[in-house]
Design a protein around this motif. Sequence first.
Motif, mmCIF file in Angstrom:
data_model
loop_
_atom_site.group_PDB
_atom_site.id
_atom_site.type_symbol
_atom_site.label_atom_id
_atom_site.label_comp_id
_atom_site.label_asym_id
_atom_site.label_seq_id
_atom_site.Cartn_x
_atom_site.Cartn_y
_atom_site.Cartn_z
ATOM 1 N N SER A 7 11.220 13.819 20.570
ATOM 2 C CA SER A 7 12.023 13.707 21.798
ATOM 3 C C SER A 7 11.721 12.419 22.549
ATOM 4 N N ILE A 8 10.450 12.017 22.566
ATOM 5 C CA ILE A 8 10.070 10.766 23.235
ATOM 6 C C ILE A 8 10.738 9.573 22.558
ATOM 7 N N LEU A 9 10.708 9.544 21.230
ATOM 8 C CA LEU A 9 11.325 8.433 20.494
ATOM 9 C C LEU A 9 12.828 8.359 20.765
ATOM 10 N N ILE A 10 13.493 9.494 20.631
ATOM 11 C CA ILE A 10 14.953 9.515 20.816
ATOM 12 C C ILE A 10 15.322 9.174 22.246
ATOM 13 N N SER A 11 14.647 9.789 23.201
ATOM 14 C CA SER A 11 14.991 9.572 24.619
ATOM 15 C C SER A 11 14.698 8.136 25.044
ATOM 16 N N PHE A 12 13.643 7.529 24.492
ATOM 17 C CA PHE A 12 13.320 6.148 24.862
ATOM 18 C C PHE A 12 14.398 5.193 24.364
ATOM 19 N N VAL A 13 14.795 5.353 23.100
ATOM 20 C CA VAL A 13 15.836 4.481 22.543
ATOM 21 C C VAL A 13 17.157 4.684 23.280
ATOM 22 N N LEU A 14 17.566 5.942 23.434
ATOM 23 C CA LEU A 14 18.829 6.245 24.095
ATOM 24 C C LEU A 14 18.792 5.837 25.569
ATOM 25 N N GLY A 15 17.682 6.132 26.243
ATOM 26 C CA GLY A 15 17.558 5.787 27.652
ATOM 27 C C GLY A 15 17.579 4.291 27.886
ATOM 28 N N THR A 16 16.949 3.530 26.981
ATOM 29 C CA THR A 16 16.958 2.065 27.100
ATOM 30 C C THR A 16 18.369 1.518 26.971
ATOM 31 N N ILE A 17 19.098 2.021 25.995
ATOM 32 C CA ILE A 17 20.488 1.572 25.793
ATOM 33 C C ILE A 17 21.338 1.908 27.016
ATOM 34 N N LEU A 18 21.225 3.133 27.507
ATOM 35 C CA LEU A 18 22.022 3.552 28.665
ATOM 36 C C LEU A 18 21.631 2.772 29.911
ATOM 37 N N GLY A 19 20.328 2.517 30.070
ATOM 38 C CA GLY A 19 19.874 1.762 31.234
ATOM 39 C C GLY A 19 20.412 0.346 31.240
ATOM 40 N N ILE A 20 20.433 -0.287 30.064
ATOM 41 C CA ILE A 20 20.967 -1.647 29.960
ATOM 42 C C ILE A 20 22.461 -1.659 30.233
ATOM 43 N N ILE A 21 23.173 -0.685 29.671
ATOM 44 C CA ILE A 21 24.616 -0.599 29.897
ATOM 45 C C ILE A 21 24.920 -0.440 31.382
ATOM 46 N N ARG A 22 24.137 0.388 32.062
ATOM 47 C CA ARG A 22 24.356 0.577 33.493
ATOM 48 C C ARG A 22 24.016 -0.680 34.278
ATOM 49 N N TYR A 23 23.029 -1.411 33.822
ATOM 50 C CA TYR A 23 22.609 -2.619 34.541
ATOM 51 C C TYR A 23 23.634 -3.739 34.418
ATOM 52 N N VAL A 24 24.167 -3.958 33.214
ATOM 53 C CA VAL A 24 25.032 -5.122 32.996
ATOM 54 C C VAL A 24 26.420 -4.949 33.609
ATOM 55 N N LYS A 25 26.734 -3.740 34.038
ATOM 56 C CA LYS A 25 27.998 -3.476 34.736
ATOM 57 C C LYS A 25 29.235 -3.881 33.931
ATOM 58 N N SER A 32 15.745 15.386 24.771
ATOM 59 C CA SER A 32 16.114 13.985 24.573
ATOM 60 C C SER A 32 17.211 13.557 25.531
ATOM 61 N N ILE A 33 18.219 14.400 25.712
ATOM 62 C CA ILE A 33 19.316 14.072 26.624
ATOM 63 C C ILE A 33 18.817 13.993 28.064
ATOM 64 N N PHE A 34 18.039 14.992 28.454
ATOM 65 C CA PHE A 34 17.545 15.040 29.836
ATOM 66 C C PHE A 34 16.621 13.860 30.128
ATOM 67 N N GLU A 35 15.677 13.597 29.236
ATOM 68 C CA GLU A 35 14.717 12.524 29.466
ATOM 69 C C GLU A 35 15.371 11.152 29.335
ATOM 70 N N ALA A 36 16.384 11.027 28.488
ATOM 71 C CA ALA A 36 17.096 9.756 28.351
ATOM 72 C C ALA A 36 17.744 9.358 29.667
#
Length: 218
Positions: free
Chosen positions: A30-48, A97-101
């Motif tokens: 769950s840590i591996l999946i959430s970290f990868v997914l969360g990083t992608i989502l965080g970048i997408i949200r940042y770049v607007k 994974s979804i929640f932690e992402a």
Amino acid sequence: MSNFANALSWVNISYLLKGFAITLEVSFISILISFVLGTILGIIRYVKIRFVSAFVGFIIDLIRNLPLLLLLFFVYFGLPNLGVRLNAVSATIIALSIFEAAMIAEIVRSGINAVSKGQMEAARSNGFTYSQAMYHIILPQALRKMIPPLVSQFISLIKDTSLATIILLPEVTFNAQLIYGQNVNYMIPMYVSLAVLYFIVNFLLSIASNRLAKRLAI
């Protein structure tokens, strides 16, 4: 003391450790999946990105404001109504994974925001594309700032695996309940054992985080 001695027999301890192995396995995946997914989502949200970032932000905010237990119920009990049947391990990994992402996405976005805007401007003026500047300049600096909150989130994830007892995941808390279900006098010894196991893993994770933070001079 006799209750502790009887409760902590080799049979019970081995059964408890078997559940703890599942706890660690589910947590690690769950840590591996959430970290990868969360990083992608965080970048997408940042770049607007037009419309996309707003939609991703809405989904992140929605998930962050839902109880994890509700998400766990939906994945395990709700998805079968849509034709998707999952065992307890898979359902727990997906829900965690979804929640932690969603949580990690906000950590990533905040970490990137904490990097001086001048870093991006300097990188672009030196011929870097936006993607190159983000990968080589911004993200490495942001990661240093993100380590403490990320580790705190990972510790929460490990502890949150205990919620999966509700869907009969045979992790350490569930196995402890089965043990003291046979003899109520084993309840306190089992709770103490759970506390020790969770403390050891989370304490070691905290130590590793502190050492990494010092090495990176955060």
